[in-house]
Design a protein around this motif. Structure first.
Motif, PDB file in Angstrom:
ATOM      1  N   GLY A 152      -2.091  34.034   5.686  1.00 53.68           N
ATOM      2  CA  GLY A 152      -3.403  34.420   5.207  1.00 53.68           C
ATOM      3  C   GLY A 152      -3.828  33.709   3.944  1.00 53.68           C
ATOM      4  O   GLY A 152      -5.003  33.774   3.552  1.00 53.68           O
ATOM      5  N   GLY A 153      -2.904  33.027   3.314  1.00 54.14           N
ATOM      6  CA  GLY A 153      -3.204  32.321   2.076  1.00 54.14           C
ATOM      7  C   GLY A 153      -3.793  30.948   2.319  1.00 54.14           C
ATOM      8  O   GLY A 153      -4.078  30.555   3.456  1.00 54.14           O
ATOM      9  N   SER A 154      -3.982  30.216   1.230  1.00 48.85           N
ATOM     10  CA  SER A 154      -4.607  28.892   1.290  1.00 48.85           C
ATOM     11  C   SER A 154      -3.775  27.874   0.522  1.00 48.85           C
ATOM     12  O   SER A 154      -3.104  28.211  -0.459  1.00 48.85           O
ATOM     13  CB  SER A 154      -6.011  28.938   0.681  1.00 48.85           C
ATOM     14  N   LEU A 155      -3.859  26.652   0.979  1.00 47.28           N
ATOM     15  CA  LEU A 155      -3.260  25.509   0.282  1.00 47.28           C
ATOM     16  C   LEU A 155      -4.208  24.328   0.408  1.00 47.28           C
ATOM     17  O   LEU A 155      -4.940  24.222   1.398  1.00 47.28           O
ATOM     18  CB  LEU A 155      -1.906  25.125   0.885  1.00 47.28           C
ATOM     19  N   ARG A 156      -4.166  23.442  -0.570  1.00 48.51           N
ATOM     20  CA  ARG A 156      -4.958  22.224  -0.521  1.00 48.51           C
ATOM     21  C   ARG A 156      -4.020  21.037  -0.681  1.00 48.51           C
ATOM     22  O   ARG A 156      -3.339  20.909  -1.697  1.00 48.51           O
ATOM     23  CB  ARG A 156      -6.001  22.207  -1.629  1.00 48.51           C
ATOM     24  N   LEU A 157      -4.019  20.185   0.322  1.00 46.05           N
ATOM     25  CA  LEU A 157      -3.229  18.961   0.274  1.00 46.05           C
ATOM     26  C   LEU A 157      -4.096  17.802  -0.192  1.00 46.05           C
ATOM     27  O   LEU A 157      -5.279  17.738   0.134  1.00 46.05           O
ATOM     28  CB  LEU A 157      -2.651  18.647   1.647  1.00 46.05           C
ATOM     29  N   SER A 158      -3.475  16.896  -0.935  1.00 49.29           N
ATOM     30  CA  SER A 158      -4.157  15.678  -1.374  1.00 49.29           C
ATOM     31  C   SER A 158      -3.304  14.477  -0.999  1.00 49.29           C
ATOM     32  O   SER A 158      -2.084  14.561  -0.937  1.00 49.29           O
ATOM     33  CB  SER A 158      -4.354  15.692  -2.894  1.00 49.29           C
ATOM     34  N   CYS A 159      -3.971  13.371  -0.757  1.00 46.13           N
ATOM     35  CA  CYS A 159      -3.272  12.126  -0.453  1.00 46.13           C
ATOM     36  C   CYS A 159      -4.063  10.984  -1.073  1.00 46.13           C
ATOM     37  O   CYS A 159      -5.223  10.770  -0.717  1.00 46.13           O
ATOM     38  CB  CYS A 159      -3.143  11.932   1.043  1.00 46.13           C
ATOM     39  N   ALA A 160      -3.408  10.264  -1.979  1.00 49.01           N
ATOM     40  CA  ALA A 160      -4.056   9.149  -2.653  1.00 49.01           C
ATOM     41  C   ALA A 160      -3.451   7.833  -2.185  1.00 49.01           C
ATOM     42  O   ALA A 160      -2.222   7.681  -2.179  1.00 49.01           O
ATOM     43  CB  ALA A 160      -3.896   9.290  -4.160  1.00 49.01           C
ATOM     44  N   ALA A 161      -4.308   6.910  -1.820  1.00 46.76           N
ATOM     45  CA  ALA A 161      -3.875   5.576  -1.421  1.00 46.76           C
ATOM     46  C   ALA A 161      -3.995   4.637  -2.607  1.00 46.76           C
ATOM     47  O   ALA A 161      -4.994   4.677  -3.342  1.00 46.76           O
ATOM     48  CB  ALA A 161      -4.722   5.063  -0.266  1.00 46.76           C
ATOM     49  N   SER A 162      -2.975   3.795  -2.789  1.00 45.98           N
ATOM     50  CA  SER A 162      -2.997   2.850  -3.896  1.00 45.98           C
ATOM     51  C   SER A 162      -2.383   1.533  -3.460  1.00 45.98           C
ATOM     52  O   SER A 162      -1.705   1.450  -2.434  1.00 45.98           O
ATOM     53  CB  SER A 162      -2.238   3.416  -5.097  1.00 45.98           C
ATOM     54  N   LYS A 210     -12.004   7.338  -4.987  1.00 41.85           N
ATOM     55  CA  LYS A 210     -10.626   7.537  -5.428  1.00 41.85           C
ATOM     56  C   LYS A 210      -9.611   7.209  -4.346  1.00 41.85           C
ATOM     57  O   LYS A 210      -8.414   7.407  -4.542  1.00 41.85           O
ATOM     58  CB  LYS A 210     -10.434   8.993  -5.876  1.00 41.85           C
ATOM     59  N   ASN A 211     -10.093   6.742  -3.195  1.00 41.48           N
ATOM     60  CA  ASN A 211      -9.193   6.449  -2.058  1.00 41.48           C
ATOM     61  C   ASN A 211      -8.310   7.649  -1.744  1.00 41.48           C
ATOM     62  O   ASN A 211      -7.111   7.506  -1.488  1.00 41.48           O
ATOM     63  CB  ASN A 211      -8.326   5.215  -2.333  1.00 41.48           C
ATOM     64  N   THR A 212      -8.905   8.813  -1.754  1.00 39.05           N
ATOM     65  CA  THR A 212      -8.151  10.062  -1.607  1.00 39.05           C
ATOM     66  C   THR A 212      -8.733  10.906  -0.485  1.00 39.05           C
ATOM     67  O   THR A 212      -9.951  10.988  -0.327  1.00 39.05           O
ATOM     68  CB  THR A 212      -8.159  10.854  -2.919  1.00 39.05           C
ATOM     69  N   VAL A 213      -7.832  11.520   0.277  1.00 40.82           N
ATOM     70  CA  VAL A 213      -8.235  12.440   1.328  1.00 40.82           C
ATOM     71  C   VAL A 213      -7.608  13.799   1.030  1.00 40.82           C
ATOM     72  O   VAL A 213      -6.510  13.877   0.481  1.00 40.82           O
ATOM     73  CB  VAL A 213      -7.817  11.921   2.721  1.00 40.82           C
ATOM     74  N   VAL A 269       0.856  -1.179   0.000  1.00 40.57           N
ATOM     75  CA  VAL A 269       0.000   0.000   0.000  1.00 40.57           C
ATOM     76  C   VAL A 269       0.895   1.233   0.000  1.00 40.57           C
ATOM     77  O   VAL A 269       1.901   1.277   0.712  1.00 40.57           O
ATOM     78  CB  VAL A 269      -0.913   0.023   1.234  1.00 40.57           C
ATOM     79  N   GLN A 270       0.543   2.203  -0.791  1.00 38.10           N
ATOM     80  CA  GLN A 270       1.270   3.471  -0.816  1.00 38.10           C
ATOM     81  C   GLN A 270       0.319   4.623  -0.596  1.00 38.10           C
ATOM     82  O   GLN A 270      -0.799   4.625  -1.127  1.00 38.10           O
ATOM     83  CB  GLN A 270       1.973   3.665  -2.159  1.00 38.10           C
ATOM     84  N   LEU A 271       0.775   5.602   0.176  1.00 40.91           N
ATOM     85  CA  LEU A 271       0.064   6.872   0.332  1.00 40.91           C
ATOM     86  C   LEU A 271       0.960   7.950  -0.256  1.00 40.91           C
ATOM     87  O   LEU A 271       2.109   8.099   0.181  1.00 40.91           O
ATOM     88  CB  LEU A 271      -0.215   7.173   1.798  1.00 40.91           C
ATOM     89  N   VAL A 272       0.451   8.679  -1.219  1.00 33.15           N
ATOM     90  CA  VAL A 272       1.246   9.704  -1.887  1.00 33.15           C
ATOM     91  C   VAL A 272       0.574  11.055  -1.697  1.00 33.15           C
ATOM     92  O   VAL A 272      -0.561  11.265  -2.145  1.00 33.15           O
ATOM     93  CB  VAL A 272       1.419   9.399  -3.385  1.00 33.15           C
ATOM     94  N   GLU A 273       1.292  11.951  -1.017  1.00 29.16           N
ATOM     95  CA  GLU A 273       0.765  13.296  -0.761  1.00 29.16           C
ATOM     96  C   GLU A 273       1.221  14.267  -1.847  1.00 29.16           C
ATOM     97  O   GLU A 273       2.261  14.078  -2.468  1.00 29.16           O
ATOM     98  CB  GLU A 273       1.250  13.823   0.598  1.00 29.16           C
ATOM     99  N   SER A 274       0.457  15.310  -2.024  1.00 27.82           N
ATOM    100  CA  SER A 274       0.822  16.395  -2.928  1.00 27.82           C
ATOM    101  C   SER A 274       0.139  17.667  -2.452  1.00 27.82           C
ATOM    102  O   SER A 274      -0.804  17.624  -1.652  1.00 27.82           O
ATOM    103  CB  SER A 274       0.418  16.074  -4.363  1.00 27.82           C
TER     104      SER A 274
END
Length: 122
Positions: free
Chosen positions: A15-25, A75-78, A2-7
């Motif tokens: 004050g800014g914004s960011l969006r993190l993603s993590c997909a499990a495969s 998508k197994n993604t958080v 199993v792999q979890l890959v963040e981006s």
């Protein structure tokens, strides 16, 4: 395996914004809870937010009102939407998931991603 890959990490002004993603495969039968943790230099890894398979969420006090965790089960993604970022949010952010790999596994196992750096400048 199993792999979890963040981006999605990077450098952002306060004050800014960011969006993190993590997909499990990999070999995955089911995913229970997924979450985000962070570790700042010289500090212990701490919880940021978690989300259960039912969608129930839990946030650290520091994240409440600014961060939103969500998941796409198909998508197994958080995801972690981070708004109103502060310099104290600077850390390596790690994805975590409790995964049951096969139908024959009695219990879930804990998996971590490699981490993604988030740096917030003042």
């Amino acid at each position: 395996q199993v792999q979890l890959v963040e981006s999605g990490g990077g450098l952002m002004q306060a004050g800014g914004s960011l969006r993190l993603s993590c997909a499990a495969s990999g070999t995955i039968f089911s995913i229970h809870a997924m979450g985000w943790y962070r570790q700042a230099p010289g500090k212990q890894r701490e919880l940021v937010a978690t989300i259960g398979s039912s969608g129930a969420t839990n946030y650290a006090d520091s994240a409440k009102g600014r961060f939103t965790i969500s998941r796409d089960s198909a998508k197994n993604t958080v995801y972690l939407q981070m708004n109103s970022l502060k310099p104290e949010d600077t850390a390596v952010y790690y994805c975590n998931a409790r995964i049951r790999r096969t139908v024959w596994d009695a219990n879930e196992s804990n998996y971590w991603g490699q981490g993604t750096q988030v740096t917030v400048s003042s």
